[in-house]
Scaffold this motif. Structure first.
Motif, PDB file in Angstrom:
ATOM      1  N   LEU A   3       0.835  -1.199   0.000  1.00  0.00           N
ATOM      2  CA  LEU A   3       0.000   0.000   0.000  1.00  0.00           C
ATOM      3  C   LEU A   3       0.875   1.257   0.000  1.00  0.00           C
ATOM      4  CD1 LEU A   3      -3.072   0.913   0.522  1.00  0.00           C
ATOM      5  CD2 LEU A   3      -2.255   1.288   2.845  1.00  0.00           C
ATOM      6  N   ILE A   4       0.554   2.177  -0.885  1.00  0.00           N
ATOM      7  CA  ILE A   4       1.189   3.506  -0.837  1.00  0.00           C
ATOM      8  C   ILE A   4       0.204   4.414  -0.132  1.00  0.00           C
ATOM      9  CG2 ILE A   4       2.151   5.423  -2.170  1.00  0.00           C
ATOM     10  CD1 ILE A   4       2.705   3.484  -4.455  1.00  0.00           C
ATOM     11  N   ASP A   5       0.572   4.877   1.059  1.00  0.00           N
ATOM     12  CA  ASP A   5      -0.378   5.641   1.868  1.00  0.00           C
ATOM     13  C   ASP A   5      -0.054   7.134   1.822  1.00  0.00           C
ATOM     14  OD1 ASP A   5      -2.216   6.605   3.624  1.00  0.00           O
ATOM     15  OD2 ASP A   5      -1.850   5.094   5.169  1.00  0.00           O
ATOM     16  N   LEU A   6      -0.765   7.831   0.946  1.00  0.00           N
ATOM     17  CA  LEU A   6      -0.605   9.286   0.842  1.00  0.00           C
ATOM     18  C   LEU A   6      -1.776  10.014   1.516  1.00  0.00           C
ATOM     19  CD1 LEU A   6       0.548   9.537  -2.918  1.00  0.00           C
ATOM     20  CD2 LEU A   6       1.993   9.818  -0.906  1.00  0.00           C
ATOM     21  N   ALA A   7      -2.549   9.292   2.333  1.00  0.00           N
ATOM     22  CA  ALA A   7      -3.722   9.913   2.953  1.00  0.00           C
ATOM     23  C   ALA A   7      -3.327  10.932   4.009  1.00  0.00           C
ATOM     24  CB  ALA A   7      -4.634   8.848   3.551  1.00  0.00           C
ATOM     25  N   ALA A 294     -14.445  13.149  -6.364  1.00  0.00           N
ATOM     26  CA  ALA A 294     -13.272  12.797  -5.554  1.00  0.00           C
ATOM     27  C   ALA A 294     -13.456  11.446  -4.864  1.00  0.00           C
ATOM     28  CB  ALA A 294     -13.019  13.894  -4.521  1.00  0.00           C
ATOM     29  N   ALA A 295     -14.647  11.192  -4.361  1.00  0.00           N
ATOM     30  CA  ALA A 295     -14.889   9.940  -3.633  1.00  0.00           C
ATOM     31  C   ALA A 295     -14.728   8.731  -4.558  1.00  0.00           C
ATOM     32  CB  ALA A 295     -16.280   9.955  -3.003  1.00  0.00           C
ATOM     33  N   ALA A 296     -15.152   8.895  -5.830  1.00  0.00           N
ATOM     34  CA  ALA A 296     -15.046   7.790  -6.792  1.00  0.00           C
ATOM     35  C   ALA A 296     -13.585   7.511  -7.116  1.00  0.00           C
ATOM     36  CB  ALA A 296     -15.819   8.134  -8.068  1.00  0.00           C
ATOM     37  N   LEU A 297     -12.808   8.574  -7.302  1.00  0.00           N
ATOM     38  CA  LEU A 297     -11.377   8.394  -7.601  1.00  0.00           C
ATOM     39  C   LEU A 297     -10.660   7.786  -6.403  1.00  0.00           C
ATOM     40  CD1 LEU A 297      -9.012   8.714  -9.525  1.00  0.00           C
ATOM     41  CD2 LEU A 297      -8.753  11.081  -8.754  1.00  0.00           C
ATOM     42  N   MET A 298     -11.006   8.280  -5.215  1.00  0.00           N
ATOM     43  CA  MET A 298     -10.390   7.747  -3.998  1.00  0.00           C
ATOM     44  C   MET A 298     -10.659   6.236  -3.874  1.00  0.00           C
ATOM     45  SD  MET A 298     -10.862   8.979  -0.040  1.00  0.00           S
ATOM     46  CE  MET A 298     -12.408   8.191   0.373  1.00  0.00           C
ATOM     47  N   ALA A 299     -11.905   5.832  -4.094  1.00  0.00           N
ATOM     48  CA  ALA A 299     -12.281   4.420  -3.955  1.00  0.00           C
ATOM     49  C   ALA A 299     -11.566   3.562  -4.996  1.00  0.00           C
ATOM     50  CB  ALA A 299     -13.795   4.266  -4.086  1.00  0.00           C
ATOM     51  N   GLU A 300     -11.483   4.069  -6.208  1.00  0.00           N
ATOM     52  CA  GLU A 300     -10.836   3.328  -7.306  1.00  0.00           C
ATOM     53  C   GLU A 300      -9.339   3.156  -7.021  1.00  0.00           C
ATOM     54  OE1 GLU A 300     -11.540   1.074 -10.321  1.00  0.00           O
ATOM     55  OE2 GLU A 300     -13.121   2.139  -9.234  1.00  0.00           O
ATOM     56  N   LEU A 301      -8.700   4.221  -6.529  1.00  0.00           N
ATOM     57  CA  LEU A 301      -7.268   4.149  -6.215  1.00  0.00           C
ATOM     58  C   LEU A 301      -7.004   3.215  -5.035  1.00  0.00           C
ATOM     59  CD1 LEU A 301      -6.328   7.913  -6.695  1.00  0.00           C
ATOM     60  CD2 LEU A 301      -5.589   5.988  -8.140  1.00  0.00           C
ATOM     61  N   ALA A 302      -7.909   3.217  -4.080  1.00  0.00           N
ATOM     62  CA  ALA A 302      -7.745   2.340  -2.904  1.00  0.00           C
ATOM     63  C   ALA A 302      -7.721   0.878  -3.350  1.00  0.00           C
ATOM     64  CB  ALA A 302      -8.869   2.582  -1.902  1.00  0.00           C
ATOM     65  N   GLU A 304      -6.511  -0.144  -6.001  1.00  0.00           N
ATOM     66  CA  GLU A 304      -5.206  -0.370  -6.641  1.00  0.00           C
ATOM     67  C   GLU A 304      -4.061  -0.285  -5.638  1.00  0.00           C
ATOM     68  OE1 GLU A 304      -4.864  -0.892  -9.910  1.00  0.00           O
ATOM     69  OE2 GLU A 304      -6.823  -0.311 -10.715  1.00  0.00           O
ATOM     70  N   GLY A 305      -4.380  -0.069  -4.368  1.00  0.00           N
ATOM     71  CA  GLY A 305      -3.328  -0.027  -3.355  1.00  0.00           C
ATOM     72  C   GLY A 305      -2.764   1.355  -3.089  1.00  0.00           C
ATOM     73  N   LEU A 306      -3.461   2.393  -3.528  1.00  0.00           N
ATOM     74  CA  LEU A 306      -2.994   3.762  -3.279  1.00  0.00           C
ATOM     75  C   LEU A 306      -4.052   4.500  -2.467  1.00  0.00           C
ATOM     76  CD1 LEU A 306      -1.125   6.216  -3.747  1.00  0.00           C
ATOM     77  CD2 LEU A 306      -2.360   6.640  -5.870  1.00  0.00           C
ATOM     78  N   ARG A 307      -3.627   5.029  -1.340  1.00  0.00           N
ATOM     79  CA  ARG A 307      -4.584   5.728  -0.475  1.00  0.00           C
ATOM     80  C   ARG A 307      -4.356   7.241  -0.561  1.00  0.00           C
ATOM     81  NH1 ARG A 307      -4.558   3.851   5.682  1.00  0.00           N
ATOM     82  NH2 ARG A 307      -5.541   1.940   5.002  1.00  0.00           N
ATOM     83  N   ILE A 308      -5.355   7.987  -1.025  1.00  0.00           N
ATOM     84  CA  ILE A 308      -5.366   9.444  -0.903  1.00  0.00           C
ATOM     85  C   ILE A 308      -6.740   9.831  -0.372  1.00  0.00           C
ATOM     86  CG2 ILE A 308      -3.640   9.856  -2.713  1.00  0.00           C
ATOM     87  CD1 ILE A 308      -5.790  10.763  -4.569  1.00  0.00           C
ATOM     88  N   LYS A 309      -6.922  11.090   0.004  1.00  0.00           N
ATOM     89  CA  LYS A 309      -8.117  11.434   0.764  1.00  0.00           C
ATOM     90  C   LYS A 309      -8.992  12.447   0.021  1.00  0.00           C
ATOM     91  CE  LYS A 309      -9.013  13.058   5.460  1.00  0.00           C
ATOM     92  NZ  LYS A 309      -8.457  14.327   5.906  1.00  0.00           N
TER      93      LYS A 309
END
Ligand SMILES: *Cc1c(COP(=O)(O)O)cnc(C)c1O
Length: 349
Positions: A3-7, A294-302, A304-309
């Motif tokens: 996981l890349i956690d950029l949240a 933003a919520a849709a992009l966040m969910a899609e990235l999550a 893929e293993g990338l967390r942003i907020k």
């Protein structure tokens, strides 16, 4: 793939040498003033922030709330940016605990001038709230990680002095500001009546914040720390992480800023994204041109293993920190670009 956690920069894990420093710390009963490691940390941070004394606390939220409790009486008013952490992210603590009212100033950047603050001050009279505190955030979290300049803080302090107010700095990322501006943190801390830094954000500690001010302010802050249940015992175990971070994790914040600039530059090339200039370690990404929520992009990235907020309907925040490498920034940029392109290609995307 890990996981890349950029949240958030609160995601940092204590490093093995930090854990070793914690394990080796000499400790005593903090409540009796006998913890040498906590005392050493408090002394270091007071000097670092240009203040007389400091107090180790469990969190930055408690630092803000204790500062308001010391500065305010019920019915007092605290000026702050409308997007400030103290206004939106602390459970209305100022109202609940100090009985103070927050007066939000609309500002996208999180920064406002002394003239704006002065215009918001109440005329002293029985029916008005009593203007009492001006609260500033260094760096401005939801404003994009921007830096309050020293001269702006000095002007705000002069205004505070003219009207008998306290200038309080939420310095959750004050060390990011100092490193990015290339100045001592005391330049930002000294103009304030109270200021704190967070140990558990970019500095990489598991727990803690340190609140600084005059000796009289810290004496009162101690009473509230105890009253709120924030007084600890062998807290040197935690303070040792702070001392380690002051020695090893300040200069390296420049890497986080370089990574944030790299991410912002890469993402600004992605069709459909508008990226705010990255000044410190916060990168804000506006998706409105793409039509992707933003919520849709966040969910899609999550997935893929990338967390942003998601920070708004079409706004996301990515935060760089100790546990994010330059290589991960490249992977994150590619992943976001691919995901945005894919979502834009979909009906309704
Ligand atoms: C995280 C944060 C806080 C709260 O700090 P905690 O240590 O998480 O309680 C306060 N203000 C700002 C601007 C923050 O980013």
């Amino acid at each position: 793939m890990p996981l890349i956690d950029l949240a958030s920069d609160a995601a940092t894990q204590p490093t093995p040498p930090m854990r070793a420093a914690m394990a080796a710390a000499p400790v005593g009963d903090e409540q009796r003033g006998e913890d040498p490691t906590t005392a050493a940390l408090e002394e270091r941070v007071a000097a670092l922030l240009g203040q007389e004394k400091a107090l180790f606390l469990p969190s930055g939220t408690m630092a803000n709330q204790i500062a308001f409790l010391v500065h305010c009486r019920p019915g007092d008013e605290i000026l702050c940016a409308a997007n400030a952490h103290v206004y939106g992210s602390e459970g209305a603590g100022a109202a609940v605990l100090a009985g103070a009212q927050l007066r939000p100033i609309e500002t996208g950047s999180g920064i406002f001038t002394a003239a704006t603050a002065e215009a918001a001050l109440r005329t002293p009279r029985a029916r008005s709230p009593r203007s009492r505190v001006i609260a500033v955030e260094q760096t401005t979290n939801r404003g994009g990680g921007l830096i309050w300049a020293e001269h702006a803080l000095r002007e705000m302090r002069a205004l505070a002095d003219r009207h008998g107010l306290a200038l309080h700095m939420d310095g959750a990322r004050v060390m990011n500001a100092a490193v990015a501006a290339g100045v001592p943190a005391a330049d930002f801390g000294a103009p304030c009546h109270s200021v704190w830094l967070d140990l558990s954000k970019g500095l990489g500690c598991p727990v803690g914040a340190v609140l600084a001010g005059s000796a009289a302010f810290i004496e009162e802050a101690w009473v509230w720390k105890h009253r709120l249940g924030g007084a600890m015992r062998q807290s040197g175990i935690l303070s040792a992480a702070g001392l380690y971070a002051l020695d090893h994790h300040i200069d390296r914040l420049a890497e986080d800023h370089a990574n944030a600039a790299e991410l912002a530059a890469g993402l600004s090339q992605v069709p459909g994204l508008t990226v705010w200039p990255a000044v410190t370690n916060l990168v804000f990404i506006d998706t409105s041109a793409s039509g992707i929520p933003a919520a849709a992009l966040m969910a899609e990235l999550a997935r893929e293993g990338l967390r942003i907020k998601a920070e708004g309907a079409f706004l996301l925040r990515a935060v760089t920190h100790l546990d994010i490498s330059a290589a991960e920034i490249i992977r994150a940029t590619t992943l976001i670009a691919q995901t945005v392109a894919r979502l834009r290609g979909q009906p309704g995307g």
